[in-house]
Design a protein around this motif. Structure first.
Motif, PDB file in Angstrom:
ATOM      1  N   SER A 104      -5.077   7.072  -0.713  1.00 52.34           N
ATOM      2  CA  SER A 104      -5.580   6.575  -1.658  1.00 52.34           C
ATOM      3  C   SER A 104      -7.002   7.575  -2.786  1.00 52.34           C
ATOM      4  O   SER A 104      -6.305   7.472  -3.751  1.00 52.34           O
ATOM      5  N   TRP A 105      -7.559   7.019  -2.150  1.00 57.65           N
ATOM      6  CA  TRP A 105      -9.302   7.890  -2.712  1.00 57.65           C
ATOM      7  C   TRP A 105      -8.880   9.635  -1.997  1.00 57.65           C
ATOM      8  O   TRP A 105      -9.094  10.318  -3.220  1.00 57.65           O
TER       9      TRP A 105
ATOM     10  N   LEU B 227       1.126  -1.281   0.162  1.00 58.87           N
ATOM     11  CA  LEU B 227       0.195  -0.191   0.329  1.00 58.87           C
ATOM     12  C   LEU B 227       0.981   1.317  -0.196  1.00 58.87           C
ATOM     13  O   LEU B 227       0.698   2.296  -0.313  1.00 58.87           O
TER      14      LEU B 227
ATOM     15  N   GLU C  54      -5.304  -3.081  -2.050  1.00 58.45           N
ATOM     16  CA  GLU C  54      -5.730  -2.894  -1.094  1.00 58.45           C
ATOM     17  C   GLU C  54      -5.538  -0.878  -1.348  1.00 58.45           C
ATOM     18  O   GLU C  54      -4.948  -0.409  -1.868  1.00 58.45           O
ATOM     19  N   ARG C  55      -6.668  -0.216  -0.390  1.00 59.64           N
ATOM     20  CA  ARG C  55      -6.608   1.563  -0.411  1.00 59.64           C
ATOM     21  C   ARG C  55      -7.379   1.457   0.972  1.00 59.64           C
ATOM     22  O   ARG C  55      -7.520   1.083   1.283  1.00 59.64           O
TER      23      ARG C  55
ATOM     24  N   CYS D 274       2.040   1.958  -3.094  1.00 59.36           N
ATOM     25  CA  CYS D 274       0.870   2.021  -4.064  1.00 59.36           C
ATOM     26  C   CYS D 274       0.752   3.722  -4.459  1.00 59.36           C
ATOM     27  O   CYS D 274       0.290   4.131  -5.054  1.00 59.36           O
ATOM     28  N   ASN D 275       0.514   4.042  -3.222  1.00 62.12           N
ATOM     29  CA  ASN D 275       0.615   5.611  -2.692  1.00 62.12           C
ATOM     30  C   ASN D 275       1.462   6.021  -3.054  1.00 62.12           C
ATOM     31  O   ASN D 275       1.336   7.275  -3.505  1.00 62.12           O
TER      32      ASN D 275
ATOM     33  N   PHE E   8      -4.749   3.391  -9.578  1.00 57.24           N
ATOM     34  CA  PHE E   8      -5.750   2.510  -8.462  1.00 57.24           C
ATOM     35  C   PHE E   8      -7.467   1.854  -8.468  1.00 57.24           C
ATOM     36  O   PHE E   8      -7.267   0.783  -7.277  1.00 57.24           O
TER      37      PHE E   8
ATOM     38  N   MET F 239      -5.222  -1.236  -8.030  1.00 60.25           N
ATOM     39  CA  MET F 239      -4.657  -2.252  -5.968  1.00 60.25           C
ATOM     40  C   MET F 239      -5.436  -2.521  -5.371  1.00 60.25           C
ATOM     41  O   MET F 239      -6.525  -2.200  -5.214  1.00 60.25           O
TER      42      MET F 239
END
Length: 684
Positions: free
Chosen positions: A216-217, A183, A211-212, A186-187, A206, A209
């Motif tokens: 992320s949002w 995470l 998981e978020r 990815c973020n 996004f 992914m």
């Protein structure tokens, strides 16, 4: 620099163990200082387990601080990897990344301790913080050389570093080689895409992914908002499984920047809770878009519900007051600042000086300026600009000299303020002198704003041929502002030929400039060329340009009253027009001859022209002020357009007839009318 020796295997004594145990219970700065002193007094500080613990507590912002931590670190004879990691991380967290990089270089020069998986992420984060791209790349090389290239945390830090420095290609290459994309990485990549405007790539990542989290949002919401796709941002926001405070703030900020004020306010009212960021987004959002009343409404509501504003909130509120020139509201905010201990030695002092200057009370601006003990360049610049706009150029020049004597060097903005002040006061010699000395004495290369000030100075003084030649010889292409200064000067001094030349250039640079058509039309009207007036107005119709109607505002008892020419909508209408009639009679008895050339409408009769002049918006506002403002207090009027010659002459006379001070802010400057004269000395 620390001189390291190989660690010795020293068994901690009972006393050392006791001190370590006590240090683990430390929760206050006072207790830390006492225990630190105890370790020095009992000679247990030299044991690395004790000194490491003292350093860790010193670096904790709840107990210690950066300066205390560095003083502790400097007294550790043989730092280990943990202590190096602690001080480097502390430096980065305290925004001293330059020092963190220096420490890291010092660490590399030692022969015993090597950087580890805890040190690399901190120093890489420091490089990202100050965008030290070359240093970061060198550290990346060292990571690979020392075998930490496979460490997930280190590689994620490198992805984040490249993203924050805008090196999206390097970040993507690293990210794609990650065996496990967690995470955090990815973020980091998501944020990198958004930073460089690759929102589509961010959306694809996004969607992929596994998981978020809330970050992320929120990053995606922020990305869509920044590129103007606020409807997509809202869609993401509405899909969020659970919304954090940060996501609410990002969505509201996006709506405010896109001009969706109603939607932003609707979300603001829906929020389950708000923090200071929320309030600042709302107040600053309204203020930046010129919605000053709404900004002040939110600020007042904030205080009503018991929220405490920070410096940023107050700066935005003061800017809103500056924009609307609501002096009493500004005084109220200043009073709130005094009661709540806000300090004026930084940006707040500058904002307060600007607020008073732009709201018509240069005396209060000077009081604030003189109350600041440690004056910075921004404070000097704010008061120099303010004095210039109020026609007090002599005082402005005096303070400029005083500023230099105090060792503060001017910047380009200070010189703009100084030259502008010379322009407003008609000080041609002084203005030209400072312009010519800019580069030699102050090391400042004149920019287009400085050239604009000198053009304005020449045009106001009627030196139109000289101004035209000066523009033609400029080393850069003149902008709209410079051509508009020349056009305005031509309109004021009746030079149609150069005026047409200036107007043509304005239309070439920015054809939709409303003021150009208005000035050109008014210039033709003033010289009786009504056929050309019709031509200009026809051009305005064809291009959909509409002239802004003149209006004047006056503040009284916490309310703001607006008047337009010939306005009869005010509840005191009969009294106001009776006062206007009285003013006309007194002007006649003082031998005032109306300047009917200022009537820019095709009206034939002289009486009709005089009647049209008598009901200009500022005259109605002044009549209202004479009826309502307490005797002895200034009448303050804000006008959105330039004051016409006749109203200027009339207001000078009225200040003498009624023995009052009338302060008018038009779209160019402040006019202080008192005892039959004006502070502008007829240079406006």
């Amino acid at each position: 620099m620390h001189q390291l020796t190989p660690s010795q295997s020293i068994q901690p004594s009972l006393q050392t163990k006791t001190h370590i145990s006590i240090l683990q219970t430390c929760t206050t700065p006072q207790k830390l200082h006492q225990l630190h002193a105890l370790t020095i007094k009992t000679a247990t500080f030299h044991h690395i387990s004790v000194s490491s613990r003292v350093l860790a507590l010193s670096a904790d912002p709840k107990i210690g601080n950066f300066d205390y931590a560095t003083s502790v670190f400097d007294r550790i004879e043989h730092p280990n990897s943990f202590t190096w990691s602690t001080i480097i991380k502390c430096s980065v967290e305290n925004h001293r990344s330059d020092y963190a990089i220096v420490l890291f270089c010092e660490l590399l020069q030692e022969s015993v301790v090597e950087p580890g998986s805890y040190v690399f992420p901190s120093v890489i984060k420091g490089c990202a913080q100050i965008c030290a791209i070359e240093e970061g790349k060198q550290i990346h090389g060292l990571v690979l050389k020392t075998g930490f290239g496979s460490d997930l945390y280190v590689r994620s830090s490198l992805v984040s570093f490249y993203c924050k420095c805008g090196e999206i290609g390097s970040a993507r290459a690293l990210f794609e080689r990650l065996e496990r994309k967690d995470l955090v990485s990815c973020n980091a990549m998501l944020g990198g895409y958004v930073k460089v405007g690759e929102v589509s790539a961010a959306q694809r990542l996004f969607d992929e992914m596994p998981e978020r989290d809330s970050f992320s949002w929120t990053v995606l919401i922020d990305g869509y908002s920044k590129c103007g796709k606020v409807e997509f941002a809202r869609e993401i926001f509405d899909r969020m499984p659970s919304r954090s405070l940060v996501s609410w703030n990002a969505m509201i900020n996006g709506l405010m920047k896109s001009g969706e004020f109603e939607s932003a306010h609707e979300l603001f009212n829906m929020m389950p809770r708000r923090n200071i960021v929320t309030w600042n987004v709302m107040v600053a959002g309204y203020e930046c878009n010129g919605l000053f009343a709404e900004a002040l409404e939110v600020f007042e509501f904030m205080l009503e519900v018991g929220e405490k504003p920070d410096n940023a909130t107050v700066v935005s509120a003061l800017a809103a007051v500056s924009g609307s020139a609501l002096l009493e509201k500004g005084r109220w905010i200043h009073s709130y600042m005094d009661r709540n201990g806000f300090k004026l030695d930084g940006v707040l002092g500058t904002s307060l000086i600007e607020m008073y200057s732009k709201s018509g009370s240069i005396e209060s601006a000077l009081t604030v300026f003189h109350s600041i003990s440690k004056k910075k360049l921004e404070h000097w610049t704010a008061i120099i600009v303010g004095l210039g706009v109020h026609g007090m150029a002599d005082y402005s020049l005096k303070l400029f000299t005083e500023m230099q004597r105090s060792g503060v060097k001017p910047n380009a903005i200070t010189l703009v303020g100084l030259l502008s002040g010379c322009s407003h006061a008609g000080l041609i010699k002084e203005g030209c002198q400072y312009f010519n000395l800019m580069k030699r004495d102050y090391g400042i290369e004149p920019a287009i704003e400085h050239y604009g000030c000198l053009v304005d100075l020449l045009c106001r003084a009627g030196h139109l041929e000289e101004a035209k030649s000066f523009i033609d010889d400029m080393p850069m292409k003149p902008n709209k502002v410079i051509w508009m200064s020349l056009l305005s000067g031509c309109k004021n001094h009746g030079n149609v030929e150069i005026g047409e030349y200036a107007a043509k250039h304005v239309m070439d640079v920015e054809p939709d400039t409303i003021g150009c058509y208005v000035l050109l039309s008014n210039m033709y009207a003033a010289t009786g060329q009504w056929d050309k007036v019709s031509t200009v107005r026809e051009m305005m119709k064809e291009t959909g340009i509409r002239k802004e109607p003149g209006c004047s505002l006056i503040e009284h008892d916490g309310a703001v009253y607006e008047f337009v020419a010939g306005d009869r909508s005010h509840p005191q209408n009969e009294d106001i027009y009776a006062k206007v009639y009285e003013m006309q009679e007194k002007l006649k008895s003082n031998r005032h001859i109306p300047d009917t050339a200022q009537v820019l409408l095709c009206i034939e009769g002289e009486k009709e022209k005089e009647a049209e002049l008598a009901t200009h918006s500022e005259r109605l506002a002044i009549a209202f002020g004479l009826l309502n403002v307490e005797p002895g207090r200034p009448i303050r009027v804000i006008k959105n357009l330039r004051v016409c010659n006749d109203c200027h002459s009339v207001t000078k006379l009225l200040s003498s007839i009624y023995n009052c001070e009338i302060i008018v802010r038009d779209n160019r400057r402040f006019h202080h009318f008192k005892n039959g004269s004006c502070s502008c000395m007829d240079h406006w």
